[in-house]
Enzyme design. Structure first.
Site, short mmCIF file in Angstrom:
data_model
loop_
_atom_site.label_atom_id
_atom_site.label_comp_id
_atom_site.label_asym_id
_atom_site.label_seq_id
_atom_site.Cartn_x
_atom_site.Cartn_y
_atom_site.Cartn_z
N TYR A 1 8.45 0.21 -3.69
CA TYR A 1 7.13 0.13 -3.04
C TYR A 1 6.49 -1.24 -3.32
CZ TYR A 1 2.12 1.13 -2.38
OH TYR A 1 0.80 1.08 -1.99
N1 LIG Z 1 -4.39 4.82 -2.12
C1 LIG Z 1 -4.09 3.88 -3.00
O1 LIG Z 1 -4.28 4.05 -4.20
C2 LIG Z 1 -3.53 2.56 -2.54
C3 LIG Z 1 -3.42 1.53 -3.48
C4 LIG Z 1 -2.91 0.30 -3.08
C5 LIG Z 1 -2.50 0.11 -1.78
N2 LIG Z 1 -2.61 1.13 -0.88
C6 LIG Z 1 -2.16 0.86 0.50
O2 LIG Z 1 -3.23 1.15 1.39
C7 LIG Z 1 -2.70 1.57 2.65
C8 LIG Z 1 -3.35 2.90 3.06
O3 LIG Z 1 -3.02 3.86 2.06
P1 LIG Z 1 -3.74 5.30 1.94
O4 LIG Z 1 -3.86 5.58 0.51
O5 LIG Z 1 -4.93 5.37 2.81
O6 LIG Z 1 -2.56 6.23 2.55
P2 LIG Z 1 -2.61 7.70 3.23
O7 LIG Z 1 -3.83 8.42 2.82
O8 LIG Z 1 -1.26 8.28 2.96
O9 LIG Z 1 -2.73 7.33 4.79
C9 LIG Z 1 -1.68 6.64 5.40
C10 LIG Z 1 -1.99 6.41 6.86
O10 LIG Z 1 -0.88 5.68 7.42
C11 LIG Z 1 -0.37 6.39 8.53
N3 LIG Z 1 1.08 6.14 8.66
C12 LIG Z 1 2.06 6.41 7.76
N4 LIG Z 1 3.25 6.05 8.27
C13 LIG Z 1 3.00 5.53 9.50
C14 LIG Z 1 3.82 4.98 10.53
N5 LIG Z 1 5.16 4.90 10.38
N6 LIG Z 1 3.23 4.56 11.67
C15 LIG Z 1 1.89 4.65 11.84
N7 LIG Z 1 1.06 5.16 10.91
C16 LIG Z 1 1.62 5.60 9.75
C17 LIG Z 1 -0.72 7.83 8.29
O11 LIG Z 1 -0.77 8.49 9.55
P3 LIG Z 1 -0.04 9.92 9.82
O12 LIG Z 1 -0.61 10.88 8.83
O13 LIG Z 1 -0.38 10.21 11.23
O14 LIG Z 1 1.41 9.68 9.61
C18 LIG Z 1 -2.11 7.69 7.67
O15 LIG Z 1 -3.09 7.52 8.66
C19 LIG Z 1 -1.18 1.64 2.46
O16 LIG Z 1 -0.59 0.46 2.96
C20 LIG Z 1 -1.01 1.72 0.95
O17 LIG Z 1 0.23 1.24 0.53
C21 LIG Z 1 -3.12 2.34 -1.23
#
Ligand SMILES: NC(=O)c1ccc[n+]([C@@H]2O[C@H](COP(=O)([O-])OP(=O)(O)OC[C@H]3O[C@@H](n4cnc5c(N)ncnc54)[C@H](OP(=O)(O)O)[C@@H]3O)[C@@H](O)[C@H]2O)c1
Length: 247
Positions: A155
């Site tokens: 990741y």
């Molecule tokens: N949460 C954290 O602690 C954290 C920390 C650092 C970085 N991040 C980064 O922040 C970003 C958002 O994370 P999050 O925590 O909000 O994640 P999340 O709650 O799992 O939401 C992920 C989103 O991405 C969409 N998605 C996943 N695979 C996809 C694909 N192949 N094509 C189009 N859409 C897709 C999902 O849509 P569906 O449900 O429709 O698939 C959902 O809307 C990510 O890049 C993650 O790596 C998060």
């Protein structure tokens, strides 16, 4: 190519829930017309659009898997059709499956590469070719690139690739006044982060943060709003670690 005027059309990949949904709501509040992208969560994406419209904003939900070849192209086509030329791309969608490197399957490795690197690469390429001058490209990394925690190998490697492409694309597009940045959150309370973690582990992680709490999606949306707005024009080629000071 004409120059982007604010407000404009914004695409937020993966904005059916979590951080992306908060960004979509915030950019709509800032006056932009927003494309709410999702892969599987049609109902959730429709809910985000309904919230934006109820608050007087403009949004449309568009299904597209950013991990496959034509996903991003279809997203730009749909955005231009709905609202006109795109000025802001937020490469937010991503996946995270944690495992010691020794146990990562080929399938999980390939999936991370296809979505977290391939999706962002294709987003950047499409934006480089289709964004108006003065546009904004904001992609998502993670603070784990700095923290280098065990279990995060694949990741974090995908996000390191995002950071490198960000620095280089900023230099390639600077002449057109397009800014290119990455946001690298620490733990944010979303499904991606909470999934599979015990209450005990969560309490321990919360305690490690100098501000003694996890980030919330709105904390991150504020940073994106700044980078996407007129005040962010002079910030480019940067990775902003939005994490309450944890690293
Ligand atoms: N949460 C954290 O602690 C954290 C920390 C650092 C970085 N991040 C980064 O922040 C970003 C958002 O994370 P999050 O925590 O909000 O994640 P999340 O709650 O799992 O939401 C992920 C989103 O991405 C969409 N998605 C996943 N695979 C996809 C694909 N192949 N094509 C189009 N859409 C897709 C999902 O849509 P569906 O449900 O429709 O698939 C959902 O809307 C990510 O890049 C993650 O790596 C998060």
């Amino acid at each position: 190519m004409t120059e982007t005027v604010h407000p404009t059309t914004a695409i937020v990949t993966g904005s059916s829930k979590g951080i992306g949904a908060a960004i979509a709501r915030r950019l709509a509040r800032d006056g932009h017309a927003v494309v709410v992208n999702y892969a599987r969560g049609a109902e959730e994406a429709a809910g985000v659009v309904a919230e934006i419209e109820a608050a007087g904003g403009r949004a449309v939900a568009v299904q597209a898997d950013i991990g496959v070849a034509d996903g991003i192209t279809r997203l730009f086509d749909a955005a231009e059709k709905a609202f006109g030329p795109v000025g802001i791309l937020v490469n937010n969608a991503g996946i995270m499956k944690l495992s010691p490197l020794a146990n990562v399957s080929d399938a999980d490795f390939e999936q991370h590469m296809a979505i977290n690197v391939g999706g962002v690469f294709r987003g950047m390429r499409e934006a480089a070719n289709r964004l108006a001058d003065g546009g904004r490209i904001i992609s998502f990394s993670t603070s784990v690139v700095g923290m280098k925690l065990p279990g995060y190998g694949v990741y974090a490697a995908t996000k390191a690739a995002v950071e490198t492409m960000t620095h280089i694309l900023a230099k390639e597009l600077g002449g057109r006044k397009i800014t290119v940045n990455a946001v690298a959150p620490g733990p944010v309370e979303t499904e991606l982060f909470l999934n599979g973690k015990s209450e005990e582990l969560l309490a321990q992680l919360r305690g490690q943060n100098p501000q003694k709490r996890f980030g919330q999606p709105d904390d991150i949306a504020r940073v994106v709003s700044f980078l996407a707005g007129p005040d962010g024009q002079w910030v480019s080629g940067q990775v902003i670690r939005a994490n309450g000071g944890v690293v």
